[in-house]
Design an enzyme around this catalytic site. Structure first.
Site, mmCIF file in Angstrom:
data_model
loop_
_atom_site.group_PDB
_atom_site.id
_atom_site.type_symbol
_atom_site.label_atom_id
_atom_site.label_comp_id
_atom_site.label_asym_id
_atom_site.label_seq_id
_atom_site.Cartn_x
_atom_site.Cartn_y
_atom_site.Cartn_z
ATOM 1 N N SER A 168 0.818 -1.216 0.000
ATOM 2 C CA SER A 168 0.000 0.000 0.000
ATOM 3 C C SER A 168 0.851 1.265 0.000
ATOM 4 O O SER A 168 1.626 1.503 -0.906
ATOM 5 C CB SER A 168 -0.963 -0.036 1.191
ATOM 6 N N ASP A 187 -2.290 6.556 -3.519
ATOM 7 C CA ASP A 187 -1.163 5.915 -2.846
ATOM 8 C C ASP A 187 -0.610 4.828 -3.763
ATOM 9 O O ASP A 187 -1.062 4.667 -4.897
ATOM 10 C CB ASP A 187 -1.567 5.363 -1.472
ATOM 11 N N ASP A 207 -0.807 1.648 -4.121
ATOM 12 C CA ASP A 207 -1.618 0.588 -4.729
ATOM 13 C C ASP A 207 -2.982 1.074 -5.189
ATOM 14 O O ASP A 207 -3.791 0.289 -5.678
ATOM 15 C CB ASP A 207 -1.754 -0.610 -3.781
ATOM 16 N N ASP A 226 -5.690 2.383 -3.630
ATOM 17 C CA ASP A 226 -6.961 2.284 -2.906
ATOM 18 C C ASP A 226 -7.236 3.506 -2.028
ATOM 19 O O ASP A 226 -8.282 3.597 -1.392
ATOM 20 C CB ASP A 226 -7.044 0.989 -2.087
#
Length: 445
Positions: A102, A241, A243, A245
């Protein structure tokens, strides 16, 4: 049964340190394959990843483990986490796997799973996987080994899905947008989505090298984006960010618009259109100003524990569709099954376009209250709710706010600290109350 490896958001850690090693990922892939391959059927699992250099190692290891268990594998390459959730459903796969840490730096990595429905795995399935991790690895007969392939059209499918969440008649033509893709998984998809919807797009954070993901850029570091928006004379900026999400936005003045404000803008627009199902879920850390703003609109509001997993649980329990966190995890269950930075930002742009207003104007209905927090280090776990001295001090602090602020004490889930936080209209008063509470906590533990 307590889990050894799975946390609230999958398995995560420092690369090269257990369990984030190739050896463990091979075993994890095999264990997951044993669980996913039911009744002897040849199921298929999707694997996506962000742009970390270590992702290639773990992709190969997971693929080998899954194939050894007799499961077919489709590798999608660098793709946003929510894209894997969506594609798992549309490809009719039995599960999806994302290799990502993440918003963490490149030397961390992790794995998270999605069910066939595009939702996070239930605890029972994670426990089954951990059960097989502890068993000796047995490869299926050669005739039953899984096959692996790369899917080349995955990005195009997800781009079309993102665009479909905006009304067909709507165009963002004339809107100038700066995208910050955090050198991460959205670097190819996000620019295409916004360009195809008509926006004039400038980008930063779209040259990943495997090492620069989230480095002083993206939703956790929006200052560079803010400067770029002002310099370019753009209407707004959008930061994802690593990734994809999470999302944080910037208005034309360079002011940060965080997840709480984004949640408010989307909720107000859905209510205006009669499409808000029930209320809104925030977390224990959602700014009190958001709670007051929802109250003024007559929108029910509930707080969940910190973490998008708990936001999702509260949404499902209440049969609501909208929730999120100040960090930028926004869940729109009427659009997708998990937090999606691109889709959340599209809902904001659609609201602005519909009303003909700026992002700066859209956020004005909510006034964030001053917030202050002190982390108090402790040597052992403390029962905050059962500690009479601490609870008496909290009650006294809440009386001082007289309903126009709040106090929160909670133990960190990742480090030995108690977080002492307060919010209120008067910043000096908030700081004073937090300092006094922190002293009492220090003297009581």
């Amino acid at each position: 049964m307590s889990k050894e490896y799975f946390g609230t958001d999958g398995i995560r850690g420092r690369v090269g340190e257990g369990p984030i090693t190739p050896e463990f990922m091979l075993k994890l892939g095999w264990a997951a394959g044993r669980v996913f391959r039911q009744e002897g059927r040849r199921n298929r699992v999707l694997i996506g990843k962000d742009t970390r250099i270590s992702g290639y190692i773990f992709e190969s290891a997971l693929e080998s483990g899954l194939a050894a268990a007799g499961v077919d594998v489709a590798m999608l390459g660098p793709m946003p986490t929510p894209a894997i959730a969506y594609l798992t459903r549309t490809f009719r796969a039995c599960a999806g796997i994302v290799i990502s840490a993440s918003h963490n730096p490149f030397n961390d990595n992790g794995v998270k799973f999605f069910s066939a429905e595009g939702t996070k795995l239930p605890d029972s399935t994670e426990e089954q996987i951990e059960h097989f991790i502890r068993q000796p690895m047995e490869i299926v007969p050669s005739s039953q080994l899984g096959k692996a392939a790369r899917f080349e059209d995955a990005k195009g499918r997800y781009i079309e899905f993102c665009k479909s969440t905006v009304p067909f008649h709507m165009s963002f033509a004339g809107m100038r947008v700066v995208l910050d893709c955090a050198q991460g998984a959205t670097y190819q998809v996000a620019p295409s989505v916004f360009k195809e919807l008509g926006a004039k797009v400038e980008t930063i954070g779209v040259t990943p090298d495997g090492l620069n993901i989230n480095h002083e850029i993206g939703s956790t570091h929006p200052d560079q984006l803010a400067a770029k928006v002002v310099e370019a004379g753009a209407d707004l900026g959008i930061a994802f960010d690593g990734d994809g999400d999470r999302v944080v936005m910037v208005d034309h003045k360079g002011e940060i618009v965080d997840g709480d404000e984004i949640l408010y803008i989307i909720a107000r627009d859905k209510m205006r259109k009669g499409r808000l199902k029930g209320g809104v879920v925030g977390t224990l850390m959602t700014n009190f100003g958001a709670e007051l703003a929802f109250g003024e609109l007559g929108i029910p509001f509930e707080r969940a524990n910190v973490g998008d997993r708990y936001v999702m649980e509260a949404l499902l329990r209440n049969d609501w569709c909208l929730g999120g966190e100040g960090s930028g995890h926004i869940v729109c269950l009427d659009r997708t099954t998990t937090g999606d930075g691109i889709i959340s930002s599209l809902q904001v742009l659609a609201a602005l376009s519909d009303l003909g207003i700026t992002l700066h104007e859209a956020k004005k209905g909510m006034s964030k209250l001053p917030q202050h927090m002190i982390n108090v280090r402790v040597s052992q776990k403390v029962d905050i709710k059962g500690h009479t001295t601490i609870q008496s001090a909290v009650a006294n602090a809440e009386k001082q706010f007289a309903g126009k602020g709040r106090v929160l004490l909670r133990s960190s889930g990742t480090e030995p600290v108690i977080r002492v936080m307060a919010e209120g209209e008067d910043e000096a008063k908030v700081r004073s109350i937090v300092a006094e509470l922190a002293k009492i906590v220090e003297g009581s533990v």
